[in-house]
Design a protein around this motif. Sequence first.
Motif, PDB file in Angstrom:
ATOM      1  N   GLY A   1      41.325  -7.260  26.205  1.00 49.15           N
ATOM      2  CA  GLY A   1      42.003  -6.147  25.546  1.00 49.15           C
ATOM      3  C   GLY A   1      43.409  -5.936  26.066  1.00 49.15           C
ATOM      4  O   GLY A   1      44.337  -5.657  25.289  1.00 49.15           O
ATOM      5  N   GLU A   2      43.595  -6.054  27.368  1.00 52.65           N
ATOM      6  CA  GLU A   2      44.929  -5.900  27.957  1.00 52.65           C
ATOM      7  C   GLU A   2      45.854  -7.017  27.498  1.00 52.65           C
ATOM      8  O   GLU A   2      47.025  -6.779  27.190  1.00 52.65           O
ATOM      9  CB  GLU A   2      44.837  -5.887  29.484  1.00 52.65           C
ATOM     10  N   PHE A   3      45.327  -8.235  27.435  1.00 53.11           N
ATOM     11  CA  PHE A   3      46.137  -9.359  26.981  1.00 53.11           C
ATOM     12  C   PHE A   3      46.551  -9.159  25.523  1.00 53.11           C
ATOM     13  O   PHE A   3      47.704  -9.365  25.162  1.00 53.11           O
ATOM     14  CB  PHE A   3      45.376 -10.682  27.143  1.00 53.11           C
ATOM     15  N   ASP A   4      45.608  -8.757  24.680  1.00 51.12           N
ATOM     16  CA  ASP A   4      45.916  -8.509  23.274  1.00 51.12           C
ATOM     17  C   ASP A   4      46.970  -7.412  23.127  1.00 51.12           C
ATOM     18  O   ASP A   4      47.893  -7.527  22.316  1.00 51.12           O
ATOM     19  CB  ASP A   4      44.649  -8.124  22.503  1.00 51.12           C
ATOM     20  N   LEU A   5      46.837  -6.363  23.905  1.00 54.25           N
ATOM     21  CA  LEU A   5      47.811  -5.271  23.869  1.00 54.25           C
ATOM     22  C   LEU A   5      49.195  -5.761  24.282  1.00 54.25           C
ATOM     23  O   LEU A   5      50.198  -5.463  23.616  1.00 54.25           O
ATOM     24  CB  LEU A   5      47.340  -4.138  24.795  1.00 54.25           C
ATOM     25  N   LEU A   6      49.257  -6.546  25.335  1.00 55.46           N
ATOM     26  CA  LEU A   6      50.534  -7.084  25.789  1.00 55.46           C
ATOM     27  C   LEU A   6      51.180  -7.956  24.720  1.00 55.46           C
ATOM     28  O   LEU A   6      52.384  -7.859  24.478  1.00 55.46           O
ATOM     29  CB  LEU A   6      50.346  -7.883  27.085  1.00 55.46           C
ATOM     30  N   THR A   7      50.397  -8.775  24.044  1.00 55.19           N
ATOM     31  CA  THR A   7      50.982  -9.644  23.017  1.00 55.19           C
ATOM     32  C   THR A   7      51.515  -8.835  21.838  1.00 55.19           C
ATOM     33  O   THR A   7      52.544  -9.198  21.258  1.00 55.19           O
ATOM     34  CB  THR A   7      49.996 -10.725  22.531  1.00 55.19           C
ATOM     35  N   VAL A   8      50.867  -7.735  21.497  1.00 54.38           N
ATOM     36  CA  VAL A   8      51.398  -6.868  20.433  1.00 54.38           C
ATOM     37  C   VAL A   8      52.725  -6.272  20.880  1.00 54.38           C
ATOM     38  O   VAL A   8      53.702  -6.259  20.120  1.00 54.38           O
ATOM     39  CB  VAL A   8      50.388  -5.764  20.055  1.00 54.38           C
ATOM     40  N   PHE A   9      52.786  -5.786  22.113  1.00 53.51           N
ATOM     41  CA  PHE A   9      54.053  -5.248  22.631  1.00 53.51           C
ATOM     42  C   PHE A   9      55.144  -6.311  22.604  1.00 53.51           C
ATOM     43  O   PHE A   9      56.286  -6.027  22.246  1.00 53.51           O
ATOM     44  CB  PHE A   9      53.888  -4.726  24.062  1.00 53.51           C
ATOM     45  N   LEU A  10      54.820  -7.529  22.977  1.00 44.41           N
ATOM     46  CA  LEU A  10      55.817  -8.595  23.014  1.00 44.41           C
ATOM     47  C   LEU A  10      56.313  -8.960  21.612  1.00 44.41           C
ATOM     48  O   LEU A  10      57.502  -9.219  21.424  1.00 44.41           O
ATOM     49  CB  LEU A  10      55.259  -9.831  23.720  1.00 44.41           C
ATOM     50  N   ARG A  11      55.406  -8.986  20.633  1.00 42.23           N
ATOM     51  CA  ARG A  11      55.810  -9.289  19.252  1.00 42.23           C
ATOM     52  C   ARG A  11      56.717  -8.211  18.669  1.00 42.23           C
ATOM     53  O   ARG A  11      57.500  -8.481  17.766  1.00 42.23           O
ATOM     54  CB  ARG A  11      54.583  -9.450  18.356  1.00 42.23           C
ATOM     55  N   HIS A  12      56.596  -6.993  19.176  1.00 43.94           N
ATOM     56  CA  HIS A  12      57.347  -5.860  18.639  1.00 43.94           C
ATOM     57  C   HIS A  12      58.211  -5.211  19.727  1.00 43.94           C
ATOM     58  O   HIS A  12      58.392  -3.987  19.726  1.00 43.94           O
ATOM     59  CB  HIS A  12      56.384  -4.829  18.054  1.00 43.94           C
ATOM     60  N   ALA A  13      58.739  -6.005  20.629  1.00 42.40           N
ATOM     61  CA  ALA A  13      59.533  -5.485  21.757  1.00 42.40           C
ATOM     62  C   ALA A  13      60.671  -4.613  21.250  1.00 42.40           C
ATOM     63  O   ALA A  13      61.345  -4.942  20.276  1.00 42.40           O
ATOM     64  CB  ALA A  13      60.087  -6.634  22.583  1.00 42.40           C
ATOM     65  N   GLY A  14      60.839  -3.484  21.892  1.00 42.54           N
ATOM     66  CA  GLY A  14      61.917  -2.563  21.549  1.00 42.54           C
ATOM     67  C   GLY A  14      61.539  -1.525  20.506  1.00 42.54           C
ATOM     68  O   GLY A  14      62.198  -0.501  20.393  1.00 42.54           O
ATOM     69  N   ARG A  15      60.486  -1.776  19.748  1.00 45.58           N
ATOM     70  CA  ARG A  15      60.050  -0.818  18.720  1.00 45.58           C
ATOM     71  C   ARG A  15      59.040   0.146  19.308  1.00 45.58           C
ATOM     72  O   ARG A  15      58.217  -0.229  20.139  1.00 45.58           O
ATOM     73  CB  ARG A  15      59.402  -1.549  17.548  1.00 45.58           C
ATOM     74  N   VAL A  16      59.079   1.385  18.834  1.00 45.03           N
ATOM     75  CA  VAL A  16      58.070   2.358  19.220  1.00 45.03           C
ATOM     76  C   VAL A  16      56.846   2.106  18.352  1.00 45.03           C
ATOM     77  O   VAL A  16      56.938   2.071  17.123  1.00 45.03           O
ATOM     78  CB  VAL A  16      58.580   3.803  19.021  1.00 45.03           C
ATOM     79  N   LEU A  17      55.712   1.886  19.013  1.00 43.77           N
ATOM     80  CA  LEU A  17      54.462   1.561  18.321  1.00 43.77           C
ATOM     81  C   LEU A  17      53.478   2.713  18.475  1.00 43.77           C
ATOM     82  O   LEU A  17      53.206   3.160  19.599  1.00 43.77           O
ATOM     83  CB  LEU A  17      53.860   0.278  18.891  1.00 43.77           C
ATOM     84  N   SER A  18      52.955   3.178  17.358  1.00 48.38           N
ATOM     85  CA  SER A  18      52.003   4.291  17.406  1.00 48.38           C
ATOM     86  C   SER A  18      50.674   3.830  17.998  1.00 48.38           C
ATOM     87  O   SER A  18      50.339   2.641  17.978  1.00 48.38           O
ATOM     88  CB  SER A  18      51.774   4.848  15.994  1.00 48.38           C
ATOM     89  N   ARG A  19      49.914   4.779  18.495  1.00 44.95           N
ATOM     90  CA  ARG A  19      48.579   4.475  19.011  1.00 44.95           C
ATOM     91  C   ARG A  19      47.715   3.854  17.903  1.00 44.95           C
ATOM     92  O   ARG A  19      46.945   2.936  18.156  1.00 44.95           O
ATOM     93  CB  ARG A  19      47.917   5.749  19.524  1.00 44.95           C
ATOM     94  N   GLU A  20      47.847   4.384  16.693  1.00 47.40           N
ATOM     95  CA  GLU A  20      47.076   3.875  15.563  1.00 47.40           C
ATOM     96  C   GLU A  20      47.408   2.407  15.286  1.00 47.40           C
ATOM     97  O   GLU A  20      46.513   1.591  15.072  1.00 47.40           O
ATOM     98  CB  GLU A  20      47.332   4.727  14.309  1.00 47.40           C
ATOM     99  N   PHE A  21      48.700   2.070  15.291  1.00 45.08           N
ATOM    100  CA  PHE A  21      49.118   0.688  15.058  1.00 45.08           C
ATOM    101  C   PHE A  21      48.575  -0.217  16.154  1.00 45.08           C
ATOM    102  O   PHE A  21      48.046  -1.298  15.874  1.00 45.08           O
ATOM    103  CB  PHE A  21      50.647   0.609  15.005  1.00 45.08           C
ATOM    104  N   LEU A  22      48.691   0.204  17.401  1.00 43.17           N
ATOM    105  CA  LEU A  22      48.207  -0.604  18.520  1.00 43.17           C
ATOM    106  C   LEU A  22      46.700  -0.822  18.433  1.00 43.17           C
ATOM    107  O   LEU A  22      46.206  -1.924  18.677  1.00 43.17           O
ATOM    108  CB  LEU A  22      48.584   0.048  19.854  1.00 43.17           C
ATOM    109  N   LEU A  23      45.969   0.210  18.052  1.00 39.16           N
ATOM    110  CA  LEU A  23      44.518   0.077  17.929  1.00 39.16           C
ATOM    111  C   LEU A  23      44.152  -0.858  16.789  1.00 39.16           C
ATOM    112  O   LEU A  23      43.267  -1.710  16.935  1.00 39.16           O
ATOM    113  CB  LEU A  23      43.876   1.449  17.722  1.00 39.16           C
ATOM    114  N   GLU A  24      44.834  -0.758  15.657  1.00 37.99           N
ATOM    115  CA  GLU A  24      44.585  -1.671  14.536  1.00 37.99           C
ATOM    116  C   GLU A  24      44.851  -3.119  14.935  1.00 37.99           C
ATOM    117  O   GLU A  24      44.088  -4.020  14.598  1.00 37.99           O
ATOM    118  CB  GLU A  24      45.493  -1.326  13.353  1.00 37.99           C
ATOM    119  N   GLN A  25      45.962  -3.345  15.645  1.00 39.74           N
ATOM    120  CA  GLN A  25      46.356  -4.694  16.025  1.00 39.74           C
ATOM    121  C   GLN A  25      45.454  -5.306  17.090  1.00 39.74           C
ATOM    122  O   GLN A  25      45.254  -6.515  17.109  1.00 39.74           O
ATOM    123  CB  GLN A  25      47.805  -4.697  16.535  1.00 39.74           C
TER     124      GLN A  25
END
Length: 102
Positions: free
Chosen positions: A25-49
């Motif tokens: 789960g931590e790895f998946d979360l990190l990869t989402v952050f890396l794909r969208h670096a600099g953008r503010v990501l909502s909790r809902e978006f992060l959970l979906e991804q």
Amino acid sequence: MDWQLDAGARRLEHERAGPVELTGGEFDLLTVFLRHAGRVLSREFLLEQTRGREAGPYDRTIDVQVGRLRRKLQACMPEQAAELIRAVRGAGYQLVALVERQ
């Protein structure tokens, strides 16, 4: 280069501290952050991804995972890690690190 991520091997490494043990789960979360670096990501978006589902009104799963990911990153470089993932009040989280793809 402070950090290097090998997505195929699911491995994160810090140049001074070495490999960082992440859960799936931590790895998946990190990869989402890396794909969208600099953008503010909502909790809902992060959970979906990361989980493929929508968040309930009191779902704090992402907050817990972000906290754990921050602690693991901070263990490698305490002077900077808290600033890598920034909480944006009322909006979500933002990866503020410079990301280079190779």
